[in-house]
Design a protein around this motif. Structure first.
Motif, PDB file in Angstrom:
ATOM      1  N   LYS A  50       0.822  -1.214   0.000  1.00 23.51           N
ATOM      2  CA  LYS A  50       0.000   0.000   0.000  1.00 23.51           C
ATOM      3  C   LYS A  50       0.854   1.262   0.000  1.00 23.51           C
ATOM      4  O   LYS A  50       0.654   2.145  -0.834  1.00 23.51           O
ATOM      5  N   ASP A  91      -3.510   7.060   7.126  1.00 21.32           N
ATOM      6  CA  ASP A  91      -3.427   5.654   7.502  1.00 21.32           C
ATOM      7  C   ASP A  91      -4.321   5.487   8.727  1.00 21.32           C
ATOM      8  O   ASP A  91      -3.992   5.944   9.813  1.00 21.32           O
ATOM      9  N   GLU A 119      -5.097   4.611   3.449  1.00 25.01           N
ATOM     10  CA  GLU A 119      -4.796   3.224   3.797  1.00 25.01           C
ATOM     11  C   GLU A 119      -5.715   2.805   4.934  1.00 25.01           C
ATOM     12  O   GLU A 119      -6.067   3.597   5.786  1.00 25.01           O
TER      13      GLU A 119
END
Length: 157
Positions: A50, A91, A119
């Protein structure tokens, strides 16, 4: 023309089982043609690629300080300067509640970022725009050097 290239990259032009070099090349090409605003989610297990893909997209977008593009697991949100506006990299792995998402000013990020790369998007799935591009990376059980790539994207015109 950019929309045609974007549609191609999200469809037939996307590698299905890329090695690292192919994944990075695809990410750079994708970053170069992304419209603004755009939200891209990146799903996959730890180590699936990712952040590697985020870095490649940022290269394509024109982020100059590419060494600053790292996983924001602990900072949660990072911003990178690019010629056509900032890139926001989120994230959400450590988030555990909608309240934590709200404390980040999530709605404002989603609505205001020229480019938002997310993410662990499962933490915010109900807050993403309909036209979000979803990228899923997985480990190829038959070849450790390759990843399996799936893309779910709205129709790009």
């Amino acid at each position: 023309m950019a929309a045609d290239s974007l549609g191609y990259l999200l469809g037939r032009g996307a590698p299905r089982a890329p090695d690292r070099d192919s994944l990075e090349a695809w990410g750079r090409a994708l970053g170069a043609v992304l419209p603004r605003p755009v939200v891209i989610t990146l799903e996959g297990d730890l180590g699936a690629g990712k952040t590697t893909l985020v870095r490649a997209i940022c290269v394509g977008i024109g982020v100059a300080a590419i060494e600053a593009v790292t996983s924001p697991t602990f900072s949660i949100i990072q911003q990178y300067d690019a010629p056509r506006g900032p890139v926001i990299h989120a994230d959400l792995y450590r988030l555990r509640s909608d309240a934590e998402l709200e404390m980040l000013g999530w709605d404002e990020l989603v609505e205001g970022a020229p480019v938002l790369l997310v993410e662990w998007p499962d933490r915010a799935v109900n807050t993403l725009p309909r036209d979000t591009i979803h990228v899923v990376l997985g480990h190829d059980p038959e070849n450790a050097d390759r990843r399996l790539l799936r893309i779910h994207a709205p129709t790009m015109r």
